[in-house]
Write a protein that holds these residues in place. Structure first.
Motif, PDB file in Angstrom:
ATOM      1  N   ILE A 229       0.856  -1.185   0.000  1.00 16.75           N
ATOM      2  CA  ILE A 229       0.000   0.000   0.000  1.00 16.75           C
ATOM      3  C   ILE A 229       0.895   1.238   0.000  1.00 16.75           C
ATOM      4  CG2 ILE A 229      -1.923  -1.139   1.166  1.00 16.75           C
ATOM      5  CD1 ILE A 229      -1.083   0.354   3.739  1.00 16.75           C
ATOM      6  N   TYR A 230       0.331   2.326  -0.468  1.00 15.78           N
ATOM      7  CA  TYR A 230       1.040   3.599  -0.473  1.00 15.78           C
ATOM      8  C   TYR A 230       0.446   4.484   0.606  1.00 15.78           C
ATOM      9  CZ  TYR A 230       2.385   8.296  -1.843  1.00 15.78           C
ATOM     10  OH  TYR A 230       2.860   9.573  -1.837  1.00 15.78           O
ATOM     11  N   ILE A 231       1.282   5.029   1.436  1.00 14.47           N
ATOM     12  CA  ILE A 231       0.824   5.971   2.455  1.00 14.47           C
ATOM     13  C   ILE A 231       1.312   7.346   2.015  1.00 14.47           C
ATOM     14  CG2 ILE A 231       0.963   6.649   4.876  1.00 14.47           C
ATOM     15  CD1 ILE A 231       1.468   3.652   5.504  1.00 14.47           C
ATOM     16  N   PRO A 232       0.384   8.229   1.635  1.00 12.90           N
ATOM     17  CA  PRO A 232       0.790   9.541   1.114  1.00 12.90           C
ATOM     18  C   PRO A 232       1.393  10.424   2.199  1.00 12.90           C
ATOM     19  CG  PRO A 232      -1.588   9.427   1.336  1.00 12.90           C
ATOM     20  CD  PRO A 232      -1.060   8.064   1.673  1.00 12.90           C
ATOM     21  N   ARG A 233       2.181  11.374   1.748  1.00 18.67           N
ATOM     22  CA  ARG A 233       2.746  12.358   2.665  1.00 18.67           C
ATOM     23  C   ARG A 233       1.629  13.240   3.213  1.00 18.67           C
ATOM     24  NH1 ARG A 233       7.942  13.962   2.733  1.00 18.67           N
ATOM     25  NH2 ARG A 233       9.392  12.846   1.412  1.00 18.67           N
ATOM     26  N   ARG A 234       1.875  13.825   4.349  1.00 14.04           N
ATOM     27  CA  ARG A 234       0.963  14.847   4.864  1.00 14.04           C
ATOM     28  C   ARG A 234       0.988  16.013   3.890  1.00 14.04           C
ATOM     29  NH1 ARG A 234       2.986  15.075  11.098  1.00 14.04           N
ATOM     30  NH2 ARG A 234       2.214  13.026  11.690  1.00 14.04           N
ATOM     31  N   SER A 235      -0.118  16.696   3.759  1.00 10.73           N
ATOM     32  CA  SER A 235      -0.204  17.773   2.772  1.00 10.73           C
ATOM     33  C   SER A 235       0.839  18.856   3.021  1.00 10.73           C
ATOM     34  CB  SER A 235      -1.606  18.372   2.732  1.00 10.73           C
ATOM     35  OG  SER A 235      -1.949  18.886   3.992  1.00 10.73           O
ATOM     36  N   GLU A 236       1.169  19.131   4.270  1.00 11.12           N
ATOM     37  CA  GLU A 236       2.163  20.172   4.546  1.00 11.12           C
ATOM     38  C   GLU A 236       3.590  19.728   4.207  1.00 11.12           C
ATOM     39  OE1 GLU A 236       1.422  18.074   8.557  1.00 11.12           O
ATOM     40  OE2 GLU A 236       0.161  18.830   6.941  1.00 11.12           O
ATOM     41  N   ASN A 237       3.800  18.430   3.976  1.00 12.82           N
ATOM     42  CA  ASN A 237       5.128  17.920   3.639  1.00 12.82           C
ATOM     43  C   ASN A 237       5.295  17.593   2.159  1.00 12.82           C
ATOM     44  OD1 ASN A 237       5.911  18.067   6.319  1.00 12.82           O
ATOM     45  ND2 ASN A 237       5.277  15.981   6.762  1.00 12.82           N
ATOM     46  N   ARG A 238       4.248  17.821   1.373  1.00 16.42           N
ATOM     47  CA  ARG A 238       4.328  17.495  -0.049  1.00 16.42           C
ATOM     48  C   ARG A 238       5.249  18.472  -0.766  1.00 16.42           C
ATOM     49  NH1 ARG A 238      -1.941  16.082  -1.015  1.00 16.42           N
ATOM     50  NH2 ARG A 238      -1.852  14.057  -0.010  1.00 16.42           N
ATOM     51  N   LEU A 239       5.997  17.944  -1.703  1.00 19.55           N
ATOM     52  CA  LEU A 239       6.906  18.766  -2.484  1.00 19.55           C
ATOM     53  C   LEU A 239       6.244  19.169  -3.787  1.00 19.55           C
ATOM     54  CD1 LEU A 239      10.151  16.642  -2.022  1.00 19.55           C
ATOM     55  CD2 LEU A 239       9.500  18.706  -0.778  1.00 19.55           C
ATOM     56  N   LYS A 240       6.562  20.349  -4.251  1.00 18.63           N
ATOM     57  CA  LYS A 240       6.053  20.815  -5.521  1.00 18.63           C
ATOM     58  C   LYS A 240       6.675  19.973  -6.640  1.00 18.63           C
ATOM     59  CE  LYS A 240       5.390  25.085  -8.045  1.00 18.63           C
ATOM     60  NZ  LYS A 240       5.655  26.509  -8.107  1.00 18.63           N
ATOM     61  N   TRP A 241       5.908  19.716  -7.704  1.00 21.74           N
ATOM     62  CA  TRP A 241       6.386  18.905  -8.815  1.00 21.74           C
ATOM     63  C   TRP A 241       7.689  19.483  -9.353  1.00 21.74           C
ATOM     64  CZ3 TRP A 241       7.523  19.806 -13.920  1.00 21.74           C
ATOM     65  CH2 TRP A 241       7.729  18.677 -14.694  1.00 21.74           C
ATOM     66  N   GLY A 242       8.674  18.606  -9.537  1.00 20.41           N
ATOM     67  CA  GLY A 242       9.942  19.003 -10.125  1.00 20.41           C
ATOM     68  C   GLY A 242      10.914  19.656  -9.161  1.00 20.41           C
ATOM     69  N   SER A 243      10.545  19.749  -7.881  1.00 26.68           N
ATOM     70  CA  SER A 243      11.404  20.461  -6.936  1.00 26.68           C
ATOM     71  C   SER A 243      12.700  19.707  -6.631  1.00 26.68           C
ATOM     72  CB  SER A 243      10.654  20.755  -5.647  1.00 26.68           C
ATOM     73  OG  SER A 243      10.281  19.555  -4.999  1.00 26.68           O
TER      74      SER A 243
END
Length: 89
Positions: free
Chosen positions: A27-41
């Protein structure tokens, strides 16, 4: 992205709770929204695309047609139109 063994990092109670829903599956456990990186960062791609788009707009400003730009940059006509529209604003 690597996989980690849940048995090495989670308490037994949590593993048993998860096993009620998925047993032995990945299963995939997504990052918390505040820890998500912008695409290509993590790469240079955003800078490269920005540079390419500036070149496209400069060529357009110098008189190249959108069809010529699509051929030159190997992009669709619609993509060229979108880039030009975005660069104007």
């Amino acid at each position: 992205m690597g996989y980690r063994n849940a048995g090495e990092i989670l308490p037994v109670e949590i593993i048993e709770l998860i096993q009620q829903y998925v047993d032995g599956e990945n299963i995939y456990i997504p990052r918390r929204s505040e820890n998500r990186l912008k695409w290509g960062s993590r790469t240079e791609i955003t800078r490269e695309l920005s540079h390419r788009n500036k070149l496209i707009y400069a060529d357009f400003s110098e008189g190249m047609s959108t069809l010529e730009l699509a051929d030159k940059y190997c992009l669709s006509h619609k993509s060229i139109q979108r880039i030009i529209r975005d660069m104007k604003s």
